[in-house]
Design a protein around this motif. Structure first.
Motif, PDB file in Angstrom:
ATOM      1  N   PRO A 151     -32.129  57.579  31.185  1.00 41.57           N
ATOM      2  CA  PRO A 151     -31.824  56.990  29.876  1.00 41.57           C
ATOM      3  C   PRO A 151     -31.735  55.482  29.967  1.00 41.57           C
ATOM      4  CG  PRO A 151     -30.432  58.882  30.289  1.00 41.57           C
ATOM      5  CD  PRO A 151     -31.158  58.613  31.567  1.00 41.57           C
ATOM      6  N   LYS A 152     -32.368  54.831  29.026  1.00 46.50           N
ATOM      7  CA  LYS A 152     -32.461  53.373  29.073  1.00 46.50           C
ATOM      8  C   LYS A 152     -31.638  52.727  27.963  1.00 46.50           C
ATOM      9  CE  LYS A 152     -35.984  49.720  28.926  1.00 46.50           C
ATOM     10  NZ  LYS A 152     -37.433  49.444  28.737  1.00 46.50           N
ATOM     11  N   ASP A 153     -32.174  52.712  26.749  1.00 46.20           N
ATOM     12  CA  ASP A 153     -31.491  52.056  25.623  1.00 46.20           C
ATOM     13  C   ASP A 153     -31.074  53.079  24.574  1.00 46.20           C
ATOM     14  OD1 ASP A 153     -31.838  49.481  26.663  1.00 46.20           O
ATOM     15  OD2 ASP A 153     -33.879  49.369  25.839  1.00 46.20           O
ATOM     16  N   ASN A 215     -28.748  50.685  17.142  1.00 46.85           N
ATOM     17  CA  ASN A 215     -28.132  49.887  18.192  1.00 46.85           C
ATOM     18  C   ASN A 215     -28.606  48.440  18.047  1.00 46.85           C
ATOM     19  OD1 ASN A 215     -27.008  48.828  20.479  1.00 46.85           O
ATOM     20  ND2 ASN A 215     -28.394  49.882  21.897  1.00 46.85           N
ATOM     21  N   ALA A 216     -27.683  47.548  17.775  1.00 41.74           N
ATOM     22  CA  ALA A 216     -28.046  46.146  17.546  1.00 41.74           C
ATOM     23  C   ALA A 216     -28.635  45.498  18.795  1.00 41.74           C
ATOM     24  CB  ALA A 216     -26.817  45.364  17.081  1.00 41.74           C
ATOM     25  N   ASP A 217     -28.320  46.043  19.983  1.00 45.31           N
ATOM     26  CA  ASP A 217     -28.830  45.462  21.228  1.00 45.31           C
ATOM     27  C   ASP A 217     -30.248  45.903  21.551  1.00 45.31           C
ATOM     28  OD1 ASP A 217     -26.415  44.175  21.580  1.00 45.31           O
ATOM     29  OD2 ASP A 217     -25.545  45.850  22.694  1.00 45.31           O
ATOM     30  N   CYS A 218     -30.745  46.862  20.778  1.00 44.86           N
ATOM     31  CA  CYS A 218     -32.114  47.340  21.003  1.00 44.86           C
ATOM     32  C   CYS A 218     -33.005  46.757  19.909  1.00 44.86           C
ATOM     33  CB  CYS A 218     -32.172  48.861  20.989  1.00 44.86           C
ATOM     34  SG  CYS A 218     -33.823  49.529  21.267  1.00 44.86           S
ATOM     35  N   GLY A 219     -33.781  45.768  20.250  1.00 43.68           N
ATOM     36  CA  GLY A 219     -34.566  45.051  19.246  1.00 43.68           C
ATOM     37  C   GLY A 219     -35.634  45.886  18.575  1.00 43.68           C
TER      38      GLY A 219
END
Length: 694
Positions: A151-153, A215-219
């Protein structure tokens, strides 16, 4: 996590261990899905080949110390800790012996029987589904790293599954939907979305589940979510349920055309509550339905009883080329309980609303659509002298008899849509709409009822049964009767269409074709309902034939009376023709001159003076009103209204002084100091209107 349990036999084989694990999806099991084969014993692995036991990942597993077993019915069930055995020979429960059983060390785990995924690559103990590029665990969607396969993002804090493809058939089109099950950390529910709007799924989810967010960290979360939807759809497609439903109640159009559907909206909610009926109770239910004929005098209640069944057979009559092109109009004074009577007959199942001509055109259309293949009540129509309501009534009654509504453009004017009037109707009113054009009158079937005609005890019994059923959340007996009638129609659909189609047109009752067709449709309704009684074993075919003739005689009398009303073009014509008929029957007398009248004024309703007929308003109107009541009609206008209309239509001479811009409807008859208002009508006009052939 590994536990060994010794066997009692001394010749126990060496213990084995499971060295590898593959991705396995357990589907629901049934008896038919289980096959039995010889299972060879696994080879004993060497010590150096034995590796560490695999990790088996599950969902909703609070402990990892339980067993799973397949029950005889095919269900997966949890077991207590005990030996997990492998059978050396073909499975035969009756012949099973201890020496045939061997036990091996196994991995103990808890499983979710609804959805079980095993992954050798995913190292989380809460993973419940793995896709090509994504993994779902703990209610979160994560992207999988292409290199490490870990699992990554995190993309979105919910998980989805496609459960159903649903086709909803509207009146003239079909729309396809996906049913998607959504699970978040705090809730789960089904959402329904049109297929063509699947790319807007996140917006729909956000409205339904406020806790959902990217997820705000995943563009690239939004783009990845679209890819996730595609992969999830591919995985779920084989197991998705496929359903077809009709949006509106009534007979099917695009599919199951000979079945009466309850209707279902896009959310899957049933629109019409059709109770389940035991056909073994056919006799009692038919007997209960016939109690409707005790609600009022037979000539009043029979046409209502027949029309109560009309909506359910409307489509069959149309297919048989004898469409129902008339609207019964229950006419009675205020306080006669006409609306209560109409509700018993026509407000069936879970319907609680009806329409009014005071509603907007669009509101009427919406009500009509939800009463597809049923009967709509239009209550308390007050059409007298109201040009706006008259215009709306004209606009409604004509399309209804032709089963088509108004046309409108859509899609920026590029598409033409026409609303469809796929129902029958009943109107309640306090007066007969004499103002209508004759062509509209021919589409009405007036039913006149007096103040005291309703049997209040029978009406109360029906009302109490309906209220009791609603209070106890069960079907009213009248609803059950109508559902039984619907089931009879379903079973004999083709035969009824053939009977209607082979019926010869009726002639001779009236010079108007619509009046003849009105009689024919009611006679066919009577035939269908009485044959329904034969099917219910309520009466024999011979008895049904006798009743049919009696019912037809009553129908014919009603239709003939309607024919006379249709020939009365205006209230003024009705007024003058009633006086002329009274004169011919020696019930109305005109004095030959003024002197004769003044000698005995109580004997005359008017005076023949030179070339004019001078009507005395009070006795003339009293005679017309009394005569109409005797004939089952009501005089809907006051004497002043009649006088004004006679003047406006150029039939009477008004009185105009030097200071009057508009003539008064009355002139004066004087004798000495006595003066009275009278109506002066040229004899030529009187003769023209009263001697005209009908």
């Amino acid at each position: 996590m590994e536990k060994n349990f010794p066997l009692s036999p001394s010749d126990e084989p060496q213990k084995a261990n499971i060295a590898t694990a593959e991705l396995v999806v357990f589907q629901p099991l049934t008896r038919s899905s289980v096959t039995y084969e010889d299972i060879p014993l696994p080879a004993v692995p060497k010590v150096e080949e034995q590796g560490s036991p695999p990790l088996i990942s599950t969902i909703n597993a609070s402990t990892f110390s339980a067993y799973a077993s397949i029950s005889p019915s095919g269900n997966i069930e949890q077991l207590l800790e005990k030996d997990i055995s492998s059978v050396n020979h073909r499975y035969n429960e009756s012949a099973l012996k201890p020496q045939d059983v061997s036990t091996y060390p196994v991995v103990l785990t808890a499983i979710n029987v609804n959805e079980f995924q095993v992954s050798a690559n995913t190292k989380t103990s809460h993973c419940n589904n793995r896709l090509k590029s994504f993994v779902e665990y703990d209610g979160v969607i994560c992207q999988i790293d292409k290199v490490t396969q870990e699992p990554k993002d995190e993309i979105l804090n919910c998980v989805l599954s496609f459960t159903e493809e649903r086709e909803v058939y509207d009146l003239d089109r079909c729309q396809s939907f996906y049913v998607i099950h959504v699970k978040t950390s705090i809730s789960e529910a089904d959402v329904i979305i049109p297929k063509e709007q699947l790319d807007t799924l996140y917006s729909l989810l956000k409205k339904r589940f406020p806790e959902i967010s990217f997820n705000a960290d995943c563009g690239k979360a939004k783009e990845l979510f679209k890819q996730y939807i595609a992969e999830r759809y591919i995985q779920d497609k084989a197991a998705m349920k496929s359903t077809k439903v009709n949006k509106y109640p009534g007979w099917g159009k695009a599919f199951e055309a000979k079945k009466f559907h309850p209707g279902q909206n896009e959310d899957g909610d049933t629109l019409l509550t059709l109770p389940t009926v035991d056909q073994n109770h056919r006799y009692n239910l038919y007997d209960y339905g016939l109690k409707l004929l005790k609600l009022a005098p037979f000539e009043v209640v029979l046409p209502l009883f027949l029309h109560a069944h009309s909506g359910f057979v409307r489509k069959l009559f149309q297919e048989g080329s004898h469409p129902i092109q008339y609207v019964p109009t229950l006419i009675a004074p205020t306080g006669s309980r006409k609306t209560s009577l109409a509700k018993i007959f026509f407000l069936l199942f879970n319907h609680e609303t009806y329409a009014s001509f005071n509603d907007t055109d669009r509101a009427i259309e919406l009500v009509s659509t939800h009463y597809k293949d049923q009967t709509v009540i239009f209550d308390d129509c007050k059409l007298t002298n109201d040009k706006t309501l008259l215009a709306k009534f004209e606009k409604f009654i004509r399309p209804l008899s032709e089963s088509q509504g108004r046309a409108k453009s859509s899609e920026a004017g590029s598409r033409l849509e026409r609303t469809q009037q796929m129902h029958t109707a009943i109107i309640t009113a306090e007066s007969y709409p004499n103002e209508l054009q004759q062509s509209s009158k021919l589409r009405l079937l007036p039913i006149f009822m007096n103040q005291e005609d309703v049997n209040n005890q029978v009406l109360t019994d029906f009302q109490n049964d309906k209220a009791h059923a609603k209070q106890h959340l069960k079907a009213a007996r009248l609803d059950e009767y109508m559902v039984l009638f619907i089931r009879y129609i379903e079973e004999h659909y083709d035969d009824i269409v053939c009977m209607v189609q082979n019926t010869s047109p009726v002639y001779g009752i009236s010079q108007h074709a619509r009046i003849n067709a009105m009689y024919q449709v009611q006679a066919l309704l009577a035939k269908i309902i009485l044959d329904f009684g034969v099917w219910c074993n309520y009466h024999s075919q011979e008895q049904a034939n006798i009743l049919y003739q009696q019912w037809c005689d009553t129908i014919k009398g009603l239709v003939i009376a309607n024919n006379e009303l249709c020939n009365d073009a205006t209230p003024t014509t009705l007024f003058l023709r009633t006086l002329a008929n009274g004169e011919a029957a020696n019930e109305v007398t005109y004095a030959p001159d003024k002197a004769t009248y003044w000698a005995n004024p109580d004997q005359y309703v008017g005076i023949i003076h030179q070339t004019d007929l001078i009507l005395i308003p009070s006795p003339a109107f009293a005679y017309v009103e009394k005569t109409c009541q005797r004939l089952g009609r009501r005089m809907e206008y006051t004497m002043d209204t009649i006088a004004n209309r006679l003047r406006d239509e150029g039939i009477s001479k008004g009185y105009g002084g030097s200071d009057r811009k508009k003539l008064r409807p009355y002139t004066k008859l004087t004798k000495g100091t006595k003066k009275m208002d009278v109506i002066c009508i040229p004899l030529s006009n009187y003769s023209k209107l009263t001697m005209e052939e009908e």
